[in-house]
Design a protein around this motif. Structure first.
Motif, PDB file in Angstrom:
ATOM      1  N   LEU A  67      10.311  -8.280  10.745  1.00 37.22           N
ATOM      2  CA  LEU A  67       9.351  -8.447   9.852  1.00 37.22           C
ATOM      3  C   LEU A  67       9.186 -10.045   9.562  1.00 37.22           C
ATOM      4  O   LEU A  67       7.967 -10.713   9.466  1.00 37.22           O
ATOM      5  CB  LEU A  67       8.564  -7.643   8.748  1.00 37.22           C
ATOM      6  N   ILE A  75      -0.460  -4.977  13.075  1.00 35.92           N
ATOM      7  CA  ILE A  75       1.006  -4.800  12.403  1.00 35.92           C
ATOM      8  C   ILE A  75       0.690  -4.749  10.581  1.00 35.92           C
ATOM      9  O   ILE A  75       0.749  -4.611   9.481  1.00 35.92           O
ATOM     10  CB  ILE A  75       1.715  -5.510  13.022  1.00 35.92           C
ATOM     11  N   THR A  76      -0.081  -6.153  11.020  1.00 38.69           N
ATOM     12  CA  THR A  76      -0.833  -6.178   9.437  1.00 38.69           C
ATOM     13  C   THR A  76      -1.427  -4.993   8.547  1.00 38.69           C
ATOM     14  O   THR A  76      -1.144  -4.627   7.385  1.00 38.69           O
ATOM     15  CB  THR A  76      -2.117  -7.777   9.321  1.00 38.69           C
ATOM     16  N   LEU A  79       1.325  -2.404   7.744  1.00 40.16           N
ATOM     17  CA  LEU A  79       2.231  -3.041   6.347  1.00 40.16           C
ATOM     18  C   LEU A  79       1.346  -2.879   5.644  1.00 40.16           C
ATOM     19  O   LEU A  79       1.470  -2.841   4.367  1.00 40.16           O
ATOM     20  CB  LEU A  79       2.212  -3.799   7.246  1.00 40.16           C
ATOM     21  N   TYR A  82       1.237   0.864   4.004  1.00 34.12           N
ATOM     22  CA  TYR A  82       3.070   0.977   3.765  1.00 34.12           C
ATOM     23  C   TYR A  82       3.452   0.342   4.688  1.00 34.12           C
ATOM     24  O   TYR A  82       3.783  -0.123   5.532  1.00 34.12           O
ATOM     25  CB  TYR A  82       3.362   2.493   4.531  1.00 34.12           C
ATOM     26  N   PRO A  83       4.073  -1.279   3.029  1.00 31.92           N
ATOM     27  CA  PRO A  83       4.851  -2.353   3.161  1.00 31.92           C
ATOM     28  C   PRO A  83       5.955  -2.050   3.651  1.00 31.92           C
ATOM     29  O   PRO A  83       6.926  -2.855   4.066  1.00 31.92           O
ATOM     30  CB  PRO A  83       4.574  -2.921   2.089  1.00 31.92           C
ATOM     31  N   GLY A  84       6.892  -0.939   3.760  1.00 28.68           N
ATOM     32  CA  GLY A  84       8.033  -0.992   3.542  1.00 28.68           C
ATOM     33  C   GLY A  84       9.214  -1.344   2.467  1.00 28.68           C
ATOM     34  O   GLY A  84       8.315  -1.456   1.543  1.00 28.68           O
ATOM     35  N   ARG A  88      13.321  -3.744   5.834  1.00 30.86           N
ATOM     36  CA  ARG A  88      12.769  -3.213   7.143  1.00 30.86           C
ATOM     37  C   ARG A  88      12.528  -4.233   8.829  1.00 30.86           C
ATOM     38  O   ARG A  88      12.059  -5.056   8.682  1.00 30.86           O
ATOM     39  CB  ARG A  88      11.833  -2.787   6.422  1.00 30.86           C
ATOM     40  N   VAL A  90       9.615  -3.801  12.311  1.00 35.75           N
ATOM     41  CA  VAL A  90       8.704  -2.934  13.096  1.00 35.75           C
ATOM     42  C   VAL A  90       9.297  -2.295  14.601  1.00 35.75           C
ATOM     43  O   VAL A  90       9.810  -3.003  14.915  1.00 35.75           O
ATOM     44  CB  VAL A  90       7.260  -4.133  13.452  1.00 35.75           C
ATOM     45  N   VAL A 123       9.908   1.156  10.657  1.00 38.08           N
ATOM     46  CA  VAL A 123       7.960   1.427  10.656  1.00 38.08           C
ATOM     47  C   VAL A 123       7.899   1.525  11.424  1.00 38.08           C
ATOM     48  O   VAL A 123       7.804   0.487  12.157  1.00 38.08           O
ATOM     49  CB  VAL A 123       7.618   0.352   9.154  1.00 38.08           C
ATOM     50  N   VAL A 157       0.701   5.999   9.503  1.00 38.87           N
ATOM     51  CA  VAL A 157       2.724   4.891   9.679  1.00 38.87           C
ATOM     52  C   VAL A 157       3.845   5.971   9.653  1.00 38.87           C
ATOM     53  O   VAL A 157       3.875   7.006   8.747  1.00 38.87           O
ATOM     54  CB  VAL A 157       2.331   4.329   8.084  1.00 38.87           C
ATOM     55  N   SER A 159       8.279   6.458   8.862  1.00 36.10           N
ATOM     56  CA  SER A 159       9.819   5.166   8.410  1.00 36.10           C
ATOM     57  C   SER A 159      10.268   6.431   8.401  1.00 36.10           C
ATOM     58  O   SER A 159      10.329   7.218   8.320  1.00 36.10           O
ATOM     59  CB  SER A 159       9.308   4.990   7.048  1.00 36.10           C
TER      60      SER A 159
END
Length: 173
Positions: A67, A75-76, A79, A82-84, A88, A90, A123, A157, A159
């Motif tokens: 990231l 992807i933005t 995130l 869910y920013p994780g 993390r 991608v 993620v 999303v 994880s």
């Protein structure tokens, strides 16, 4: 079957595999995959990719991206939903040739990529109507953690990190 990091000589076969599974051709992959894009996804800053090769033919590929690297608008959006965790990456896209699906190849690719991103949370997003991919990733132990809407479609999303809704483990003293 050989699972290994991608090399520059694989880019044309990987591009063909991805493009044949792009949404514009009736597949489930988001976006288009010309060879130049595949090379950037494979060898750009923070990029990692692993391939599965059988008989000299690329039959599977899985990408990962740190990231700290530039990433596309989808992807933005993922995130933002869910920013994780702090550590993390991608995960994806992943694509497996139709002749190899359902034979355990996703697990091999995932395990190989996890080694390259050791200790980091994966993620990823999957289009809501892609039941096969959702089921395959849940079989790896990944969990749905959020949803978002992008470009006229709903996405979930996933994880492989600790599920954010899971109860905290008790501390024993």
């Amino acid at each position: 079957m050989c699972i290994r990091p991608i090399d520059r000589g694989d880019a044309d076969q990987v591009a063909a595999l991805l493009q044949s599974n792009a949404a514009s051709r009736g597949g489930a992959l988001f976006g288009e995959y010309p060879q130049e894009k595949v090379e950037a996804m494979s060898f750009g800053e923070g990029a990692q990719a692993v391939v599965a090769v059988r008989g000299g033919k690329v039959v599977g590929v899985l990408f990962g991206l740190s990231l700290t690297s530039p990433h596309p608008p989808i992807i933005t959006a993922m995130l933002a939903a869910y920013p994780g965790g702090r550590d993390r990456y991608v995960y994806g896209p992943v694509c497996i040739d139709a002749s190899e699906r359902g034979r355990g190849l996703l697990r091999l690719l995932y395990d190989a990529l996890r080694l390259r991103f050791s200790g980091l949370e994966a993620v990823l997003f999957i289009r809501e109507d892609n039941t096969a991919s959702r089921n395959a990733h849940e079989s790896l132990g990944m969990k749905p953690v959020s949803r978002f809407f992008f470009d006229s479609a709903d996405y979930t999303v996933f994880s492989d990190g600790p599920h954010p809704l899971a109860p905290a483990r008790p501390v024993l003293l």
